[in-house]
Scaffold this active site. Structure first.
Site, short mmCIF file in Angstrom:
data_model
loop_
_atom_site.label_atom_id
_atom_site.label_comp_id
_atom_site.label_asym_id
_atom_site.label_seq_id
_atom_site.Cartn_x
_atom_site.Cartn_y
_atom_site.Cartn_z
N HIS A 158 0.80 -1.23 0.00
CA HIS A 158 0.00 0.00 0.00
C HIS A 158 0.83 1.27 0.00
O HIS A 158 1.95 1.29 0.49
CB HIS A 158 -1.00 0.01 1.16
N GLU A 163 -5.28 0.23 1.15
CA GLU A 163 -5.12 -1.21 1.24
C GLU A 163 -5.50 -1.89 -0.08
O GLU A 163 -6.20 -1.29 -0.91
CB GLU A 163 -6.00 -1.75 2.38
C1 GLP Z 1 2.04 2.63 7.40
C2 GLP Z 1 1.81 3.99 6.76
C3 GLP Z 1 2.41 4.05 5.38
C4 GLP Z 1 3.84 3.59 5.41
C5 GLP Z 1 3.88 2.15 5.90
C6 GLP Z 1 5.27 1.56 5.89
O1 GLP Z 1 1.15 1.68 6.96
N1 GLP Z 1 0.43 4.29 6.69
O2 GLP Z 1 2.33 5.38 4.89
O3 GLP Z 1 4.41 3.67 4.14
O4 GLP Z 1 3.36 2.15 7.22
O5 GLP Z 1 5.86 1.70 7.13
P1 GLP Z 1 7.37 1.42 7.44
O6 GLP Z 1 8.14 2.55 6.84
O7 GLP Z 1 7.44 1.45 8.95
O8 GLP Z 1 7.72 0.10 6.86
#
Ligand code: GLP
Length: 284
Positions: A158, A163
């Protein structure tokens, strides 16, 4: 001798993939792209993201502000998303601990000179969620649109909280989180804070894919081996609502994608991207 033309044009539409040695170099490159925009257009509109990935970039921007005077006083920001039910607590005048509002304050806003009134984060506590989402979209438009949108990549492919199954034309709205997102974000942000998985928010407010694709430029950041397969699907697989980040392939502006070696390791055209990067260094 034939004069080599630049193989890569700075103007126009493109997806430019940079593969960096590690997270530190990824963060340095991302911060440099953001800083260039802030210097060129001091009143730019930045789209910001949460998650662990952009933390290094924000750290580098904070250093640039403190050591080199990078000025955010006219910058406006819009965040991608927020957990439904969380946000700024009007009564206590403080952003709740697990909210993205809190994350942004702690990881970036409190360290730089951005004006609080110029920062915008979806309000997970809005009484009328639908009207709030419509107004958020209008505000983005009224401020001239997002100049550069920072994006991470979710484990289920996503962008923001769009989603799998989200329309590729979707707008800002409330959405139910998938089991995988709940697992990923529980591990990263809720477990150590003493929450049970049931206690974490199961819904969010997110900018839509249609909203994101209206930005003028995108800056997608991905690191780590865990994301290698989904990165390849997003960048090289079919464009599908099952992997909403694959929508980047439809983007009609400049999209910078910065990966570390681990996240890039499953890319089919890995050698070609590296070749372009080398040629660009040589001829620019
Ligand atoms: C969450 C946020 C996203 C982000 C994702 C990845 O779901 N809503 O915007 O890209 O986490 O997170 P991480 O960078 O911790 O892997």
């Amino acid at each position: 001798m034939v004069k080599q033309r630049k193989i890569y044009c700075k103007e126009g539409i493109f997806i430019k993939i940079y593969i960096k040695k590690d997270y530190e170099q990824l963060s340095e490159k991302a911060a440099t792209i953001i800083a260039e925009l802030v210097k060129e257009k001091p009143n730019c509109v930045l789209g910001l993201a949460t998650g662990s990935t952009p933390i290094g970039t924000y750290k580098r921007l904070i250093q640039m502000h403190k050591n080199e005077g990078l000025d955010f006083s006219q910058v406006k920001t819009f965040n991608l998303d927020e957990y439904y039910g969380l946000g700024f607590d009007e009564e206590k005048s403080y952003s709740e601990d697990q909210s993205y509002a809190r994350f942004m304050y702690e990881e970036l806003f409190k360290h730089i000179n951005v004006k609080p009134e110029n920062t915008h984060i979806p309000n997970g506590k809005a009484k009328d969620c639908e009207s709030f989402c419509r107004e958020y979209e209008e505000l983005i438009k009224n401020l001239g649109g997002i100049d550069l949108q920072v994006l991470g990549l979710g484990g289920d492919g996503h962008f923001a909280f769009n989603e799998p199954g989200s329309s590729l034309g979707s707008r800002t709205r409330k959405i139910a989180l998938t089991e995988q997102t709940l697992d990923d974000n529980y591990e990263a942000f809720y477990k150590d804070a003493g929450f049970t998985r049931e206690q974490m928010p199961h819904f969010a407010i997110t900018m839509g894919i249609g909203t994101i694709l209206e930005s003028k430029n995108l800056l997608m950041l991905v690191n780590g081996e865990k994301k290698a397969k989904i990165t390849a699907k997003a960048l090289e697989g079919p464009i599908t609502a099952s992997v909403t980040a694959s929508s980047i392939q439809l983007f009609s502006g400049k999209a910078y994608v910065i990966l570390d070696e681990l996240a890039a390791s499953e890319l089919e055209r890995y050698d070609y991207y590296k070749h372009i990067e080398k040629m660009e260094e040589k001829y620019s």
